[in-house]
Design a protein around this motif. Structure first.
Motif, PDB file in Angstrom:
ATOM      1  N   GLY A 129       0.817  -1.196   0.000  1.00 29.13           N
ATOM      2  CA  GLY A 129       0.000   0.000   0.000  1.00 29.13           C
ATOM      3  C   GLY A 129       0.852   1.248   0.000  1.00 29.13           C
ATOM      4  N   PRO A 130       0.224   2.388   0.096  1.00 29.07           N
ATOM      5  CA  PRO A 130       0.971   3.651   0.131  1.00 29.07           C
ATOM      6  C   PRO A 130       1.721   3.817   1.456  1.00 29.07           C
ATOM      7  CG  PRO A 130      -1.366   4.035   0.508  1.00 29.07           C
ATOM      8  CD  PRO A 130      -1.215   2.578   0.184  1.00 29.07           C
ATOM      9  N   ASP A 131       2.693   4.682   1.453  1.00 29.33           N
ATOM     10  CA  ASP A 131       3.412   5.070   2.667  1.00 29.33           C
ATOM     11  C   ASP A 131       4.059   3.873   3.359  1.00 29.33           C
ATOM     12  OD1 ASP A 131       4.353   7.086   4.309  1.00 29.33           O
ATOM     13  OD2 ASP A 131       2.589   7.087   5.606  1.00 29.33           O
ATOM     14  N   ARG A 132       4.490   2.884   2.570  1.00 26.73           N
ATOM     15  CA  ARG A 132       5.206   1.698   3.062  1.00 26.73           C
ATOM     16  C   ARG A 132       4.350   0.805   3.958  1.00 26.73           C
ATOM     17  NH1 ARG A 132       9.990   1.852   0.641  1.00 26.73           N
ATOM     18  NH2 ARG A 132      10.851   0.280   2.008  1.00 26.73           N
ATOM     19  N   LEU A 133       3.039   0.909   3.807  1.00 25.91           N
ATOM     20  CA  LEU A 133       2.123   0.054   4.562  1.00 25.91           C
ATOM     21  C   LEU A 133       1.816  -1.207   3.753  1.00 25.91           C
ATOM     22  CD1 LEU A 133      -0.429   2.756   5.747  1.00 25.91           C
ATOM     23  CD2 LEU A 133       1.295   1.613   7.156  1.00 25.91           C
ATOM     24  N   LEU A 134       1.431  -2.261   4.454  1.00 34.41           N
ATOM     25  CA  LEU A 134       0.917  -3.464   3.829  1.00 34.41           C
ATOM     26  C   LEU A 134      -0.584  -3.497   4.083  1.00 34.41           C
ATOM     27  CD1 LEU A 134       3.654  -5.972   5.031  1.00 34.41           C
ATOM     28  CD2 LEU A 134       3.346  -5.079   2.712  1.00 34.41           C
ATOM     29  N   LEU A 135      -1.357  -3.751   3.047  1.00 39.32           N
ATOM     30  CA  LEU A 135      -2.808  -3.782   3.177  1.00 39.32           C
ATOM     31  C   LEU A 135      -3.264  -5.237   3.128  1.00 39.32           C
ATOM     32  CD1 LEU A 135      -3.760  -0.888   0.745  1.00 39.32           C
ATOM     33  CD2 LEU A 135      -3.085  -0.778   3.157  1.00 39.32           C
ATOM     34  N   ALA A 136      -3.987  -5.647   4.157  1.00 38.05           N
ATOM     35  CA  ALA A 136      -4.501  -7.008   4.244  1.00 38.05           C
ATOM     36  C   ALA A 136      -6.013  -6.934   4.116  1.00 38.05           C
ATOM     37  CB  ALA A 136      -4.084  -7.640   5.571  1.00 38.05           C
ATOM     38  N   GLY A 137      -6.513  -7.198   2.938  1.00 40.55           N
ATOM     39  CA  GLY A 137      -7.940  -7.091   2.670  1.00 40.55           C
ATOM     40  C   GLY A 137      -8.647  -8.425   2.756  1.00 40.55           C
ATOM     41  N   GLY A 138      -9.932  -8.372   3.084  1.00 36.92           N
ATOM     42  CA  GLY A 138     -10.737  -9.579   3.156  1.00 36.92           C
ATOM     43  C   GLY A 138     -10.639 -10.309   4.483  1.00 36.92           C
ATOM     44  N   TYR A 139     -10.385  -9.576   5.554  1.00 38.13           N
ATOM     45  CA  TYR A 139     -10.325 -10.134   6.912  1.00 38.13           C
ATOM     46  C   TYR A 139     -11.643 -10.844   7.218  1.00 38.13           C
ATOM     47  CZ  TYR A 139      -9.877  -9.908  12.067  1.00 38.13           C
ATOM     48  OH  TYR A 139      -9.796 -10.201  13.391  1.00 38.13           O
ATOM     49  N   ARG A 140     -11.595 -12.091   7.690  1.00 36.43           N
ATOM     50  CA  ARG A 140     -12.806 -12.896   7.837  1.00 36.43           C
ATOM     51  C   ARG A 140     -13.248 -13.176   9.264  1.00 36.43           C
ATOM     52  NH1 ARG A 140     -10.562 -17.085   3.603  1.00 36.43           N
ATOM     53  NH2 ARG A 140     -10.609 -15.746   1.781  1.00 36.43           N
ATOM     54  N   LEU A 141     -12.481 -12.792  10.262  1.00 31.93           N
ATOM     55  CA  LEU A 141     -12.859 -13.075  11.645  1.00 31.93           C
ATOM     56  C   LEU A 141     -13.910 -12.080  12.139  1.00 31.93           C
ATOM     57  CD1 LEU A 141      -9.359 -13.953  13.132  1.00 31.93           C
ATOM     58  CD2 LEU A 141     -11.050 -15.485  12.126  1.00 31.93           C
ATOM     59  N   ARG A 142     -14.637 -12.433  13.186  1.00 32.18           N
ATOM     60  CA  ARG A 142     -15.702 -11.566  13.693  1.00 32.18           C
ATOM     61  C   ARG A 142     -15.183 -10.400  14.520  1.00 32.18           C
ATOM     62  NH1 ARG A 142     -20.787 -14.806  15.656  1.00 32.18           N
ATOM     63  NH2 ARG A 142     -19.883 -14.270  17.651  1.00 32.18           N
ATOM     64  N   ARG A 143     -14.077 -10.549  15.180  1.00 27.97           N
ATOM     65  CA  ARG A 143     -13.534  -9.489  16.034  1.00 27.97           C
ATOM     66  C   ARG A 143     -12.138  -9.114  15.577  1.00 27.97           C
ATOM     67  NH1 ARG A 143     -17.684  -7.252  18.261  1.00 27.97           N
ATOM     68  NH2 ARG A 143     -18.974  -8.665  19.403  1.00 27.97           N
ATOM     69  N   PRO A 144     -11.723  -7.888  15.696  1.00 28.81           N
ATOM     70  CA  PRO A 144     -12.552  -6.751  16.056  1.00 28.81           C
ATOM     71  C   PRO A 144     -13.509  -6.393  14.922  1.00 28.81           C
ATOM     72  CG  PRO A 144     -10.355  -5.980  15.528  1.00 28.81           C
ATOM     73  CD  PRO A 144     -10.327  -7.491  15.466  1.00 28.81           C
ATOM     74  N   ALA A 145     -14.552  -5.697  15.292  1.00 29.63           N
ATOM     75  CA  ALA A 145     -15.609  -5.349  14.334  1.00 29.63           C
ATOM     76  C   ALA A 145     -15.295  -4.081  13.542  1.00 29.63           C
ATOM     77  CB  ALA A 145     -16.931  -5.183  15.068  1.00 29.63           C
ATOM     78  N   ALA A 146     -14.170  -3.455  13.791  1.00 23.42           N
ATOM     79  CA  ALA A 146     -13.815  -2.195  13.118  1.00 23.42           C
ATOM     80  C   ALA A 146     -13.691  -2.386  11.610  1.00 23.42           C
ATOM     81  CB  ALA A 146     -12.485  -1.682  13.675  1.00 23.42           C
ATOM     82  N   ALA A 147     -13.889  -1.300  10.885  1.00 26.40           N
ATOM     83  CA  ALA A 147     -13.729  -1.329   9.425  1.00 26.40           C
ATOM     84  C   ALA A 147     -12.293  -1.688   9.053  1.00 26.40           C
ATOM     85  CB  ALA A 147     -14.103   0.016   8.825  1.00 26.40           C
TER      86      ALA A 147
END
Length: 145
Positions: free
Chosen positions: A34-52
């Protein structure tokens, strides 16, 4: 060395990013750069945490597909600030500090974010959290009632 590069190096050296990669793997998320040297992990499937989205080290984990997360610049900027907070606290000490701040916020404001110093410094609105004062405070229990 840019701030993103320094943050990336500290989060890697402290093991925080490795923990984030493990969380992403266990949750079945797909990793992309991702931008700014971040790694983006999309498609998280667990119920918690509920945050976006939430951040562990330099890994931003989200239920959203990684490309959709990358398009949400305001949310991603909020999560980048959390990545910097992880680095500032030298990795794993961020977890208990964040939990204490969330508990304090729950006691003070009735939710885990509004009075949480980490969320406030990352930008409440950018993280999708209510503004201070928009949630009524929890009633104080009366002794002997």
């Amino acid at each position: 060395m840019t701030r993103g590069t320094l943050r990336e190096a500290v989060n890697l050296a402290t093991g925080a990013t490795l923990l984030g990669l493990a969380v992403a793997r266990v949750a079945g998320a797909r990793l992309v750069s991702g931008p700014d040297r971040l790694l983006l992990a999309g498609g998280y499937r667990l119920r918690r945490p509920a945050a976006a989205a939430f951040t562990v080290g330099n890994v931003v984990v989200s239920r959203l597909p990684a490309d959709e997360l990358a398009a949400r610049g305001t949310l991603l900027a909020h999560e980048a600030r959390h990545a910097t907070q992880w680095a500032a606290l030298l990795g794993l000490p961020f977890l208990p500090a964040y939990l204490v701040a969330s508990g304090w916020s729950w006691l003070r404001a009735g939710d885990p974010a509004t009075a949480n110093v980490f969320e406030r410094r990352a930008g409440l609105a950018a993280g999708g959290y209510p503004a201070p004062g928009s949630i009524p405070p929890r009633p104080t229990p009366r002794v002997g009632a």
